[in-house]
Design an enzyme around this catalytic site. Structure first.
Site, PDB file in Angstrom:
ATOM      1  N   GLY A   1       0.833  -1.193   0.000  1.00 48.57           N
ATOM      2  CA  GLY A   1       0.000   0.000   0.000  1.00 48.57           C
ATOM      3  C   GLY A   1       0.870   1.245   0.000  1.00 48.57           C
ATOM      4  O   GLY A   1       2.093   1.160  -0.118  1.00 48.57           O
TER       5      GLY A   1
ATOM      6  N   HIS B   1       5.476   2.734  -7.800  1.00 47.63           N
ATOM      7  CA  HIS B   1       4.668   1.511  -7.900  1.00 47.63           C
ATOM      8  C   HIS B   1       3.937   1.455  -9.249  1.00 47.63           C
ATOM      9  O   HIS B   1       3.862   0.403  -9.891  1.00 47.63           O
ATOM     10  CB  HIS B   1       3.607   1.481  -6.795  1.00 47.63           C
ATOM     11  CG  HIS B   1       4.160   1.381  -5.414  1.00 47.63           C
ATOM     12  ND1 HIS B   1       3.702   2.137  -4.364  1.00 47.63           N
ATOM     13  CD2 HIS B   1       5.143   0.600  -4.904  1.00 47.63           C
ATOM     14  CE1 HIS B   1       4.361   1.835  -3.267  1.00 47.63           C
ATOM     15  NE2 HIS B   1       5.248   0.894  -3.568  1.00 47.63           N
TER      16      HIS B   1
ATOM     17  N   GLY C   1      10.512  -3.553  -7.602  1.00 51.67           N
ATOM     18  CA  GLY C   1      11.325  -2.374  -7.873  1.00 51.67           C
ATOM     19  C   GLY C   1      12.785  -2.582  -7.497  1.00 51.67           C
ATOM     20  O   GLY C   1      13.092  -3.241  -6.496  1.00 51.67           O
TER      21      GLY C   1
ATOM     22  N   LYS D   1      14.539  -0.343  -6.311  1.00 56.34           N
ATOM     23  CA  LYS D   1      14.775   0.456  -5.101  1.00 56.34           C
ATOM     24  C   LYS D   1      15.002  -0.455  -3.899  1.00 56.34           C
ATOM     25  O   LYS D   1      15.852  -0.188  -3.057  1.00 56.34           O
ATOM     26  CB  LYS D   1      13.565   1.362  -4.877  1.00 56.34           C
ATOM     27  CG  LYS D   1      13.405   1.860  -3.500  1.00 56.34           C
ATOM     28  CD  LYS D   1      13.625   3.328  -3.415  1.00 56.34           C
ATOM     29  CE  LYS D   1      13.604   3.838  -2.009  1.00 56.34           C
ATOM     30  NZ  LYS D   1      12.774   3.072  -1.113  1.00 56.34           N
ATOM     31  N   ASP D   2      14.229  -1.550  -3.808  1.00 59.12           N
ATOM     32  CA  ASP D   2      14.433  -2.530  -2.740  1.00 59.12           C
ATOM     33  C   ASP D   2      15.396  -3.582  -3.265  1.00 59.12           C
ATOM     34  O   ASP D   2      15.014  -4.722  -3.556  1.00 59.12           O
ATOM     35  CB  ASP D   2      13.097  -3.157  -2.329  1.00 59.12           C
ATOM     36  CG  ASP D   2      12.199  -2.141  -1.649  1.00 59.12           C
ATOM     37  OD1 ASP D   2      12.656  -1.503  -0.693  1.00 59.12           O
ATOM     38  OD2 ASP D   2      11.057  -1.959  -2.093  1.00 59.12           O
TER      39      ASP D   2
ATOM     40  N   GLN E   1      15.752  -6.919  -1.312  1.00 57.36           N
ATOM     41  CA  GLN E   1      14.505  -7.694  -1.438  1.00 57.36           C
ATOM     42  C   GLN E   1      14.435  -8.377  -2.804  1.00 57.36           C
ATOM     43  O   GLN E   1      14.080  -9.558  -2.919  1.00 57.36           O
ATOM     44  CB  GLN E   1      13.300  -6.779  -1.250  1.00 57.36           C
ATOM     45  CG  GLN E   1      11.978  -7.442  -1.608  1.00 57.36           C
ATOM     46  CD  GLN E   1      10.772  -6.607  -1.271  1.00 57.36           C
ATOM     47  OE1 GLN E   1      10.381  -6.529  -0.121  1.00 57.36           O
ATOM     48  NE2 GLN E   1      10.145  -5.989  -2.267  1.00 57.36           N
TER      49      GLN E   1
ATOM     50  N   ARG F   1       7.401   5.902   2.412  1.00 58.81           N
ATOM     51  CA  ARG F   1       7.844   6.519   3.675  1.00 58.81           C
ATOM     52  C   ARG F   1       8.255   7.987   3.507  1.00 58.81           C
ATOM     53  O   ARG F   1       8.421   8.680   4.512  1.00 58.81           O
ATOM     54  CB  ARG F   1       8.989   5.703   4.288  1.00 58.81           C
ATOM     55  CG  ARG F   1       8.516   4.351   4.790  1.00 58.81           C
ATOM     56  CD  ARG F   1       9.580   3.594   5.554  1.00 58.81           C
ATOM     57  NE  ARG F   1       9.026   2.451   6.245  1.00 58.81           N
ATOM     58  CZ  ARG F   1       9.161   1.178   5.858  1.00 58.81           C
ATOM     59  NH1 ARG F   1       9.849   0.895   4.778  1.00 58.81           N
ATOM     60  NH2 ARG F   1       8.611   0.207   6.551  1.00 58.81           N
TER      61      ARG F   1
HETATM   62  O1  PAF Z   1       7.915  -4.467  -1.500  1.00 58.87           O
HETATM   63  C1  PAF Z   1       6.806  -4.606  -0.952  1.00 58.87           C
HETATM   64  O2  PAF Z   1       5.878  -3.817  -1.122  1.00 58.87           O
HETATM   65  C2  PAF Z   1       6.598  -5.783  -0.020  1.00 58.87           C
HETATM   66  O3  PAF Z   1       7.771  -6.134   0.629  1.00 58.87           O
HETATM   67  C3  PAF Z   1       5.981  -7.012  -0.719  1.00 58.87           C
HETATM   68  C4  PAF Z   1       6.901  -7.556  -1.795  1.00 58.87           C
HETATM   69  C5  PAF Z   1       4.636  -6.631  -1.334  1.00 58.87           C
HETATM   70  C6  PAF Z   1       5.738  -8.121   0.308  1.00 58.87           C
HETATM   71  O4  PAF Z   1       4.864  -7.718   1.311  1.00 58.87           O
END
Ligand code: PAF
Length: 278
Positions: A28, A34, A144, A146-147, A150, A184
């Site tokens: 969200g 996004h 993305g 950016k992360d 992740q 954020r």
């Molecule tokens: O990057 C995000 O928004 C979150 O970490 C994800 C991949 C949706 C998992 O909750």
């Protein structure tokens, strides 16, 4: 856009969608960064599905779960306007039913950088991402750059568990003054936002030095740190120059591609950013 709230309802609607299907999962707080992922999914797939779930298990005890800047109606409106066909907006109980007791843990790479500072964070991410991939069964899933960590952790999850999905990475979207878009950023006061520009400035200094031939890892990190530390409102968590895939910290001469990444607190707000060198 069809909005579903249960996994069963989502699966029934998903079964009727033409493929290939692209997935954009989000916590969200939808912003233009996004929406660039949604647009990329829209351009390459016959159908686009999304999930909107503020996943509690990836937030630490003292993190911002309770004040995360997400507005469901606004998020849904933006996703619909960008062509999402179907979305799952599950409750916590729908995702983690009573008795839920499984954790997916990717090793090694999750011990570093964000993982070292946010214990359990990546277990929360990989567990929910595997669930979301199983529920939505996309051909492609969009994340993305950016992360950066992740993204690498999810790629490893998909590789290690032979998940039948292509992970597509999209570039970080920035405001014209260089600040990387992040949900954020909504927490930043105008003074903090100005101080946060030191992130992209610092990375710019290192990128320019790298382009001019500087290859010493410590010197490149030092350039970024100097820019950040000149801002009284910025507290540096880490500045890393690491192997682009394993994220192992580099020493001495940098050869090949490296990931320059950083995390700071500006006031109470945790910000991350990164750039690839080479
Ligand atoms: O990057 C995000 O928004 C979150 O970490 C994800 C991949 C949706 C998992 O909750």
């Amino acid at each position: 856009m069809q909005v579903t709230r249960t996994i069963a309802e989502f699966r029934a609607a998903r079964a009727t969608l033409p493929g290939p299907v692209g997935l954009f999962p989000t916590l969200g707080g939808v912003h233009a960064g996004h929406l660039a992922l949604v647009d990329a999914a829209r351009a390459a797939n016959a159908s686009v599905v999304s999930t909107l779930f503020l996943n509690p298990t990836q937030f630490g005890e003292h993190e911002d779960l309770d004040r995360y800047p997400a507005d469901e109606a606004d998020d849904l409106g933006q996703l619909e306007a960008h062509g999402v066909d179907l979305i799952l907006v599950p409750s916590r109980e729908e995702m983690y039913a009573a008795g839920f007791d499984t954790t997916v843990h990717v090793g090694g790479i999750t011990d570093r950088l964000e993982g070292a500072r946010r214990p359990g964070h990546f277990d929360g991410v990989t567990t929910v991402v595997l669930k979301l991939l199983n529920i939505t069964t996309p051909d492609r899933a969009y994340f993305g750059e950016k992360d950066a960590q992740q993204l690498r952790v999810i790629r490893q999850l998909v590789r290690d568990l032979d998940l039948p999905v292509e992970i597509v990475a999209c570039p970080t979207v920035r405001d014209p003054d260089g600040l990387a878009l992040s949900s954020r950023n909504a927490y930043l006061s105008s003074e903090e936002r100005t101080a946060a520009l030191s992130l992209s400035r610092g990375m710019g200094l290192a990128s320019d030095a790298f382009a001019a031939g500087e290859r010493d890892a410590e010197t490149l990190r030092f350039l970024v740190r100097g820019e950040l530390e000149a801002e009284p409102l910025v507290r540096v968590d880490y500045v890393s120059l690491a192997h682009d895939e394993t994220l192992a910290e580099l020493q001495g001469e940098v050869t090949g591609t490296a990931l320059l990444s950083l995390a700071v607190h500006v006031g109470m707000t945790h910000l991350i950013d990164n750039v690839t060198l080479g």
